[in-house]
Design a protein around this motif. Structure first.
Motif, short mmCIF file in Angstrom:
data_model
loop_
_atom_site.label_atom_id
_atom_site.label_comp_id
_atom_site.label_asym_id
_atom_site.label_seq_id
_atom_site.Cartn_x
_atom_site.Cartn_y
_atom_site.Cartn_z
N LEU A 57 0.81 -1.21 0.00
CA LEU A 57 0.00 0.00 0.00
C LEU A 57 0.85 1.27 0.00
CD1 LEU A 57 -2.87 1.02 -0.07
CD2 LEU A 57 -2.94 0.87 2.41
N THR A 58 2.02 1.24 0.64
CA THR A 58 2.88 2.43 0.63
C THR A 58 3.37 2.74 -0.78
OG1 THR A 58 4.84 1.13 1.21
CG2 THR A 58 3.64 2.17 3.02
N LEU A 59 3.59 1.70 -1.59
CA LEU A 59 4.01 1.93 -2.98
C LEU A 59 2.87 2.54 -3.79
CD1 LEU A 59 5.93 -1.40 -3.74
CD2 LEU A 59 6.84 0.75 -2.84
N VAL A 60 1.67 2.06 -3.55
CA VAL A 60 0.51 2.59 -4.27
C VAL A 60 0.26 4.04 -3.86
CG1 VAL A 60 -1.98 2.32 -4.65
CG2 VAL A 60 -0.50 0.30 -4.53
N ARG A 61 0.36 4.32 -2.58
CA ARG A 61 0.18 5.71 -2.11
C ARG A 61 1.24 6.64 -2.71
NH1 ARG A 61 -1.04 4.04 3.97
NH2 ARG A 61 -3.29 3.84 3.80
N ALA A 62 2.47 6.14 -2.79
CA ALA A 62 3.54 6.94 -3.39
C ALA A 62 3.22 7.26 -4.84
CB ALA A 62 4.87 6.19 -3.29
N PHE A 63 2.73 6.27 -5.55
CA PHE A 63 2.37 6.46 -6.96
C PHE A 63 1.22 7.47 -7.10
CE2 PHE A 63 -0.74 5.16 -10.20
CZ PHE A 63 -0.05 5.58 -11.32
N VAL A 64 0.16 7.27 -6.34
CA VAL A 64 -1.01 8.15 -6.44
C VAL A 64 -0.65 9.58 -6.10
CG1 VAL A 64 -3.29 8.64 -5.45
CG2 VAL A 64 -2.68 6.30 -6.08
N GLY A 104 4.86 12.79 4.14
CA GLY A 104 5.65 12.85 5.36
C GLY A 104 6.90 12.00 5.30
N THR A 105 7.53 11.97 4.14
CA THR A 105 8.75 11.19 3.93
C THR A 105 9.77 12.02 3.18
OG1 THR A 105 9.55 9.01 3.25
CG2 THR A 105 8.02 10.10 1.75
N SER A 106 10.94 11.48 2.98
CA SER A 106 11.96 12.21 2.22
C SER A 106 11.76 11.96 0.72
CB SER A 106 13.36 11.75 2.62
OG SER A 106 13.59 10.42 2.17
N GLN A 107 12.29 12.86 -0.06
CA GLN A 107 12.22 12.72 -1.51
C GLN A 107 12.96 11.45 -1.96
OE1 GLN A 107 13.15 16.32 -3.56
NE2 GLN A 107 13.25 15.35 -5.56
N GLN A 108 14.06 11.17 -1.31
CA GLN A 108 14.84 9.97 -1.65
C GLN A 108 14.04 8.70 -1.38
OE1 GLN A 108 18.43 9.44 0.61
NE2 GLN A 108 19.22 7.88 -0.78
N ALA A 109 13.36 8.65 -0.24
CA ALA A 109 12.54 7.47 0.08
C ALA A 109 11.39 7.31 -0.90
CB ALA A 109 12.00 7.58 1.50
N LEU A 110 10.77 8.42 -1.28
CA LEU A 110 9.68 8.38 -2.26
C LEU A 110 10.19 7.87 -3.60
CD1 LEU A 110 6.80 8.98 -3.21
CD2 LEU A 110 7.58 11.31 -3.73
N SER A 111 11.32 8.38 -4.03
CA SER A 111 11.91 7.96 -5.30
C SER A 111 12.20 6.45 -5.30
CB SER A 111 13.19 8.74 -5.57
OG SER A 111 13.70 8.41 -6.84
N LYS A 112 12.68 5.95 -4.17
CA LYS A 112 12.95 4.52 -4.06
C LYS A 112 11.66 3.70 -4.12
CE LYS A 112 17.34 4.73 -1.64
NZ LYS A 112 18.10 4.36 -0.44
N ARG A 113 10.60 4.21 -3.52
CA ARG A 113 9.32 3.51 -3.58
C ARG A 113 8.79 3.45 -5.01
NH1 ARG A 113 6.81 6.52 1.65
NH2 ARG A 113 8.03 5.37 3.20
N ILE A 114 8.90 4.56 -5.71
CA ILE A 114 8.44 4.58 -7.10
C ILE A 114 9.29 3.62 -7.94
CG2 ILE A 114 8.22 6.01 -9.18
CD1 ILE A 114 6.04 6.58 -7.09
N ALA A 115 10.59 3.63 -7.72
CA ALA A 115 11.47 2.72 -8.45
C ALA A 115 11.12 1.26 -8.16
CB ALA A 115 12.93 3.00 -8.10
N ARG A 116 10.80 0.96 -6.91
CA ARG A 116 10.42 -0.40 -6.53
C ARG A 116 9.11 -0.80 -7.22
NH1 ARG A 116 9.63 -0.98 -0.47
NH2 ARG A 116 10.96 0.81 -0.71
N LEU A 117 8.15 0.13 -7.27
CA LEU A 117 6.89 -0.15 -7.94
C LEU A 117 7.11 -0.35 -9.44
CD1 LEU A 117 3.83 -0.44 -7.75
CD2 LEU A 117 3.66 2.06 -7.98
N GLU A 118 7.94 0.49 -10.03
CA GLU A 118 8.26 0.33 -11.45
C GLU A 118 8.89 -1.03 -11.73
OE1 GLU A 118 9.01 4.86 -13.02
OE2 GLU A 118 10.63 3.91 -11.92
N ALA A 119 9.75 -1.49 -10.83
CA ALA A 119 10.38 -2.80 -11.00
C ALA A 119 9.34 -3.91 -10.87
CB ALA A 119 11.50 -2.98 -9.98
N LEU A 120 8.44 -3.79 -9.91
CA LEU A 120 7.39 -4.81 -9.74
C LEU A 120 6.48 -4.90 -10.95
CD1 LEU A 120 6.31 -4.25 -6.03
CD2 LEU A 120 7.28 -6.35 -6.99
N LEU A 121 6.14 -3.74 -11.51
CA LEU A 121 5.23 -3.70 -12.65
C LEU A 121 5.95 -3.86 -13.99
CD1 LEU A 121 2.96 -0.72 -11.53
CD2 LEU A 121 2.48 -3.17 -11.36
#
Length: 72
Positions: free
Chosen positions: A5-12, A28-45
């Motif tokens: 869900l954190t990956l989906v929230r990051a995307f939305v 409420g997170t850092s830009q670096q952490a958000l970027s990593k979440r988006i990258a992780r979601l991109e890898a999953l998809l």
């Protein structure tokens, strides 16, 4: 496929703001952490969701959500 869900929230949130800094602040997170979440979601998809050069633009984000047969 189970999506965190954190990956989906990051995307939305990034889709709504089209800005990694503002999205990170809203979440409420850092830009670096958000970027990593988006990258992780991109890898999953196995798809690139955002174009990051010269600002954030949606790349395959809409198609990833709506499916490959969407007409947009």
């Amino acid at each position: 496929m189970d999506l965190d869900l954190t990956l989906v929230r990051a995307f939305v949130t990034t889709s709504e703001t089209l800005h990694f800094g503002r999205a990170a602040e809203r979440l409420g997170t850092s830009q670096q952490a958000l970027s990593k979440r988006i990258a992780r979601l991109e890898a999953l998809l196995a798809v690139r969701l955002f174009e990051r050069e010269g600002g954030v633009r949606q790349y395959e984000a809409r198609r990833a959500v709506e499916g490959p047969d969407s007409r947009w």
